[in-house]
Design a protein around this motif. Structure first.
Motif, PDB file in Angstrom:
ATOM      1  N   SER A 259     -96.965  26.814  78.492  1.00  0.00           N
ATOM      2  CA  SER A 259     -95.606  27.071  78.016  1.00  0.00           C
ATOM      3  C   SER A 259     -95.481  26.560  76.587  1.00  0.00           C
ATOM      4  CB  SER A 259     -94.578  26.419  78.929  1.00  0.00           C
ATOM      5  OG  SER A 259     -94.824  25.056  79.014  1.00  0.00           O
ATOM      6  N   ILE A 260     -94.877  27.361  75.743  1.00  0.00           N
ATOM      7  CA  ILE A 260     -94.834  26.982  74.330  1.00  0.00           C
ATOM      8  C   ILE A 260     -93.414  26.918  73.779  1.00  0.00           C
ATOM      9  CG2 ILE A 260     -97.130  27.866  73.742  1.00  0.00           C
ATOM     10  CD1 ILE A 260     -95.472  30.262  72.460  1.00  0.00           C
ATOM     11  N   GLY A 261     -92.417  27.215  74.627  1.00  0.00           N
ATOM     12  CA  GLY A 261     -91.038  27.252  74.146  1.00  0.00           C
ATOM     13  C   GLY A 261     -90.607  25.971  73.443  1.00  0.00           C
ATOM     14  N   LEU A 262     -90.744  24.838  74.120  1.00  0.00           N
ATOM     15  CA  LEU A 262     -90.275  23.574  73.552  1.00  0.00           C
ATOM     16  C   LEU A 262     -91.104  23.214  72.318  1.00  0.00           C
ATOM     17  CD1 LEU A 262     -89.618  21.452  76.773  1.00  0.00           C
ATOM     18  CD2 LEU A 262     -87.940  22.538  75.292  1.00  0.00           C
TER      19      LEU A 262
ATOM     20  N   GLY B   6     -81.701  19.911  85.232  1.00  0.00           N
ATOM     21  CA  GLY B   6     -82.240  18.860  84.368  1.00  0.00           C
ATOM     22  C   GLY B   6     -83.708  19.083  84.063  1.00  0.00           C
ATOM     23  N   LEU B   7     -84.100  18.619  82.889  1.00  0.00           N
ATOM     24  CA  LEU B   7     -85.473  18.819  82.431  1.00  0.00           C
ATOM     25  C   LEU B   7     -86.402  17.879  83.191  1.00  0.00           C
ATOM     26  CD1 LEU B   7     -87.010  20.245  79.959  1.00  0.00           C
ATOM     27  CD2 LEU B   7     -86.856  18.014  78.903  1.00  0.00           C
TER      28      LEU B   7
ATOM     29  N   THR C  75     -79.399  19.346  81.092  1.00  0.00           N
ATOM     30  CA  THR C  75     -80.326  19.132  79.974  1.00  0.00           C
ATOM     31  C   THR C  75     -79.543  19.209  78.673  1.00  0.00           C
ATOM     32  OG1 THR C  75     -82.100  20.158  81.243  1.00  0.00           O
ATOM     33  CG2 THR C  75     -82.417  20.044  78.868  1.00  0.00           C
TER      34      THR C  75
ATOM     35  N   ARG D  66     -83.641  30.679  82.514  1.00  0.00           N
ATOM     36  CA  ARG D  66     -84.835  30.729  83.367  1.00  0.00           C
ATOM     37  C   ARG D  66     -84.976  29.531  84.289  1.00  0.00           C
ATOM     38  NH1 ARG D  66     -90.032  31.806  79.838  1.00  0.00           N
ATOM     39  NH2 ARG D  66     -91.062  31.477  81.822  1.00  0.00           N
ATOM     40  N   HIS D  67     -84.571  28.346  83.801  1.00  0.00           N
ATOM     41  CA  HIS D  67     -84.925  27.144  84.561  1.00  0.00           C
ATOM     42  C   HIS D  67     -83.751  26.313  85.077  1.00  0.00           C
ATOM     43  CE1 HIS D  67     -88.845  27.916  82.808  1.00  0.00           C
ATOM     44  NE2 HIS D  67     -88.372  27.739  81.589  1.00  0.00           N
ATOM     45  N   ALA D  68     -82.600  26.400  84.409  1.00  0.00           N
ATOM     46  CA  ALA D  68     -81.589  25.358  84.636  1.00  0.00           C
ATOM     47  C   ALA D  68     -80.730  25.558  85.888  1.00  0.00           C
ATOM     48  CB  ALA D  68     -80.689  25.254  83.405  1.00  0.00           C
TER      49      ALA D  68
ATOM     50  N   ASP E  99     -76.417  21.851  79.136  1.00  0.00           N
ATOM     51  CA  ASP E  99     -76.129  22.620  80.350  1.00  0.00           C
ATOM     52  C   ASP E  99     -75.943  21.655  81.517  1.00  0.00           C
ATOM     53  OD1 ASP E  99     -78.595  22.274  82.045  1.00  0.00           O
ATOM     54  OD2 ASP E  99     -79.565  23.189  80.305  1.00  0.00           O
TER      55      ASP E  99
ATOM     56  N   ASN F  15     -84.242  29.236  78.113  1.00  0.00           N
ATOM     57  CA  ASN F  15     -84.656  28.207  79.072  1.00  0.00           C
ATOM     58  C   ASN F  15     -83.553  27.917  80.091  1.00  0.00           C
ATOM     59  OD1 ASN F  15     -87.228  27.833  78.212  1.00  0.00           O
ATOM     60  ND2 ASN F  15     -86.826  25.968  77.041  1.00  0.00           N
ATOM     61  N   VAL F  16     -82.319  27.875  79.609  1.00  0.00           N
ATOM     62  CA  VAL F  16     -81.204  27.625  80.541  1.00  0.00           C
ATOM     63  C   VAL F  16     -81.189  28.741  81.591  1.00  0.00           C
ATOM     64  CG1 VAL F  16     -78.695  27.457  80.779  1.00  0.00           C
ATOM     65  CG2 VAL F  16     -79.822  26.402  78.808  1.00  0.00           C
TER      66      VAL F  16
ATOM     67  N   ARG G   7     -95.122  23.567  82.803  1.00  0.00           N
ATOM     68  CA  ARG G   7     -96.086  24.585  83.146  1.00  0.00           C
ATOM     69  C   ARG G   7     -97.166  24.652  82.069  1.00  0.00           C
ATOM     70  NH1 ARG G   7     -96.126  29.684  82.124  1.00  0.00           N
ATOM     71  NH2 ARG G   7     -94.263  29.642  80.852  1.00  0.00           N
TER      72      ARG G   7
ATOM     73  N   GLU H 129     -83.857  30.230  72.060  1.00  0.00           N
ATOM     74  CA  GLU H 129     -84.953  29.812  72.956  1.00  0.00           C
ATOM     75  C   GLU H 129     -84.419  28.851  74.022  1.00  0.00           C
ATOM     76  OE1 GLU H 129     -88.466  30.681  72.080  1.00  0.00           O
ATOM     77  OE2 GLU H 129     -88.707  30.064  74.160  1.00  0.00           O
TER      78      GLU H 129
HETATM   79  N1  LIG Z   1     -82.471  23.777  80.249  1.00  0.00           N
HETATM   80  C1  LIG Z   1     -83.476  23.444  81.091  1.00  0.00           C
HETATM   81  N2  LIG Z   1     -83.220  23.032  82.362  1.00  0.00           N
HETATM   82  C2  LIG Z   1     -84.213  22.709  83.203  1.00  0.00           C
HETATM   83  N3  LIG Z   1     -85.533  22.723  82.882  1.00  0.00           N
HETATM   84  C3  LIG Z   1     -85.858  23.101  81.645  1.00  0.00           C
HETATM   85  C4  LIG Z   1     -84.865  23.478  80.675  1.00  0.00           C
HETATM   86  N4  LIG Z   1     -85.500  23.793  79.525  1.00  0.00           N
HETATM   87  C5  LIG Z   1     -86.809  23.627  79.762  1.00  0.00           C
HETATM   88  N5  LIG Z   1     -87.040  23.214  81.031  1.00  0.00           N
HETATM   89  C6  LIG Z   1     -88.339  22.858  81.630  1.00  0.00           C
HETATM   90  O1  LIG Z   1     -89.244  22.600  80.606  1.00  0.00           O
HETATM   91  C7  LIG Z   1     -90.392  23.398  80.726  1.00  0.00           C
HETATM   92  C8  LIG Z   1     -90.948  23.749  79.372  1.00  0.00           C
HETATM   93  O2  LIG Z   1     -90.080  24.634  78.683  1.00  0.00           O
HETATM   94  P1  LIG Z   1     -90.715  25.669  77.661  1.00  0.00           P
HETATM   95  O3  LIG Z   1     -89.628  26.448  77.045  1.00  0.00           O
HETATM   96  O4  LIG Z   1     -91.645  24.901  76.784  1.00  0.00           O
HETATM   97  O5  LIG Z   1     -91.630  26.592  78.576  1.00  0.00           O
HETATM   98  P2  LIG Z   1     -91.255  27.795  79.528  1.00  0.00           P
HETATM   99  O6  LIG Z   1     -89.819  28.178  79.369  1.00  0.00           O
HETATM  100  O7  LIG Z   1     -91.709  27.433  80.906  1.00  0.00           O
HETATM  101  O8  LIG Z   1     -92.208  28.949  78.982  1.00  0.00           O
HETATM  102  P3  LIG Z   1     -92.100  29.708  77.559  1.00  0.00           P
HETATM  103  O9  LIG Z   1     -93.355  29.355  76.849  1.00  0.00           O
HETATM  104  O10 LIG Z   1     -92.028  31.146  77.912  1.00  0.00           O
HETATM  105  O11 LIG Z   1     -90.881  29.220  76.876  1.00  0.00           O
HETATM  106  C9  LIG Z   1     -89.943  24.580  81.544  1.00  0.00           C
HETATM  107  O12 LIG Z   1     -91.018  25.156  82.249  1.00  0.00           O
HETATM  108  C10 LIG Z   1     -88.927  23.964  82.477  1.00  0.00           C
HETATM  109  O13 LIG Z   1     -89.570  23.356  83.588  1.00  0.00           O
END
Ligand SMILES: Nc1ncnc2c1ncn2[C@@H]1O[C@H](COP(=O)(O)OP(=O)(O)OP(=O)(O)O)[C@@H](O)[C@H]1O
Ligand SMILES: [Mg+2]
Length: 350
Positions: A306-309, A296-297, A333, A268-270, A292, A265-266, A303, A261
């Motif tokens: 979002s439920i990943g974290l 940065g987080l 992050t 998709r977002h990093a 990574d 995130n890396v 969002r 997971e």
């Molecule tokens: N490695 C990362 N680098 C930068 N931002 C991150 C990283 N990991 C998480 N984030 C930020 O934290 C937020 C919350 O992550 P989270 O995994 O909870 O949700 P998500 O990835 O947006 O959606 P999903 O529910 O599909 O996982 C992300 O939207 C992003 O902005």
């Protein structure tokens, strides 16, 4: 001060005000009496201990005696009052020792905090429900993935392999000049079938890496990182001790999913160019950090929905591990997981 109309102030106060003498209410303003649902005449003279829930009585009486005896002058505390209709009223009290009719007494102020306490309780309960839901959905996803991975690997993979075998026979049987065209098509089909078999294996492995069961967490993590690096063009570095602690599947799988997971995130977002995984172990703990070098987080940018974290935190909590995901000072992050291990666990993970 003699000309200040204290009585009027006390009678109109929005806070409950009371005086206790010899363990009984000898005065209470309307606000305080209303908190208990009594009329004022019914209330005055009641024993203090009868106006609180049985499980609060000891503490209330102890606090009373400590002030009456002069051990402390005043106490500020929360307790549960018992209303005339049997309902509970949550009270915040501040009462101090005074002299009344020449004897030590208590004069106190009370606030009805029932709504606040109930709201907190509702919040706690719905957090707990959310947690249970996350736990349930993680477990259900795990079962589903395992089932699908097995179907794709065993059933689909098996059928494709048989089909490839049959096409290979056609290739052999058509190795003559007059069947050259058919032979060419069949040969291409064999290559296509092999690519399809490889694709099915990759899909199955992504859903539930066979290496996790066969070769352990260390290998599964190393392979996941390497595949991630190749797919996203990111440099990866992996440090896993060769003789790391061997974890049972019910701990290894959630840890693997947390890293998976986090890698998603890396990606998709990093916007990172490098990812570093370090696993450390001692006889009594397993620790993992995934770092990574991306943007940065940004906690504020979370969002909605979002439920990943959250799901990662619940997986960690479920196995008794602590998990931190935070922006590094140096950029990027970092995820840190720490799992204390029972003393009996052996060694060897990779
Ligand atoms: N490695 C990362 N680098 C930068 N931002 C991150 C990283 N990991 C998480 N984030 C930020 O934290 C937020 C919350 O992550 P989270 O995994 O909870 O949700 P998500 O990835 O947006 O959606 P999903 O529910 O599909 O996982 C992300 O939207 C992003 O902005
Ligand atoms: Mg995510």
């Amino acid at each position: 001060m003699d000309d200040v109309p204290f009585r009027g102030i006390v009678e109109q106060s929005l806070a409950g005000i009371y005086v206790v003498l010899d363990e009984r209410f000898m005065y209470a303003n309307d606000t305080f009496v209303a908190m208990f649902g009594y009329g004022r005449d019914e209330f005055v003279g009641r024993r203090m201990v009868d106006c609180v829930t049985p499980d609060s009585a000891d503490e209330v009486m102890q606090n009373y005696r400590r002030r009456i005896s002069g051990e402390v002058q005043a106490i500020h505390y929360f307790t549960k009052g018992l209303r005339k209709d049997g309902q509970i009223v949550h009270l915040e009290l501040h009462a101090s020792r005074v002299e009344c009719r020449g004897r030590p007494a208590l004069a106190g102020v009370a606030l009805d905090v029932t709504e606040r306490v109930n709201a907190q309780e509702d919040l706690r309960r719905s957090r707990e429900q959310l947690r249970q839901l996350a736990k349930h959905s993680n477990a259900a996803r795990e079962v589903e993935r395992e089932k699908l991975a097995r179907e794709v690997h065993d059933v689909l993979g098996g059928m494709l392999t048989s089909a490839k075998f049959d096409v290979s026979r056609i290739v052999r049987r058509t190795a003559t000049a007059e069947l050259a065209e058919l032979n060419g098509i069949a040969t291409e089909l064999v290559t296509l079938m092999q690519d399809t078999i490889d694709a099915a294996r990759t899909i199955s492995d992504q859903m539930r890496p066979a290496s996790l069961d066969l070769l352990g967490l260390g290998t599964a993590l190393r392979q996941a990182l390497e595949r991630f690096g190749a797919r996203h063009g990111v440099e990866v570095s992996v440090a896993i001790p060769a003789d790391a602690v061997s974890l049972p599947a019910d701990m290894a799988t959630p840890i693997f999913r947390i890293v998976q997971e986090a890698l998603t995130n890396v990606a998709r977002h990093a916007r990172a160019s490098r990812v570093e995984l370090v696993v450390e172990h001692g006889p009594d703990s397993f620790a993992l950090s995934l770092r990574d070098n991306g943007v940065g987080l940004d906690v504020g940018a979370k969002r909605q929905g979002s439920i990943g974290l959250f799901s990662m935190a619940e997986r960690a909590r479920d196995i008794g591990a602590s998990l931190q995901v935070r922006a590094c000072l140096a950029g990027g992050t970092e995820l840190k997981l720490h799992l204390p291990l029972p003393a009996v666990m052996g060694v060897a993970l990779a």
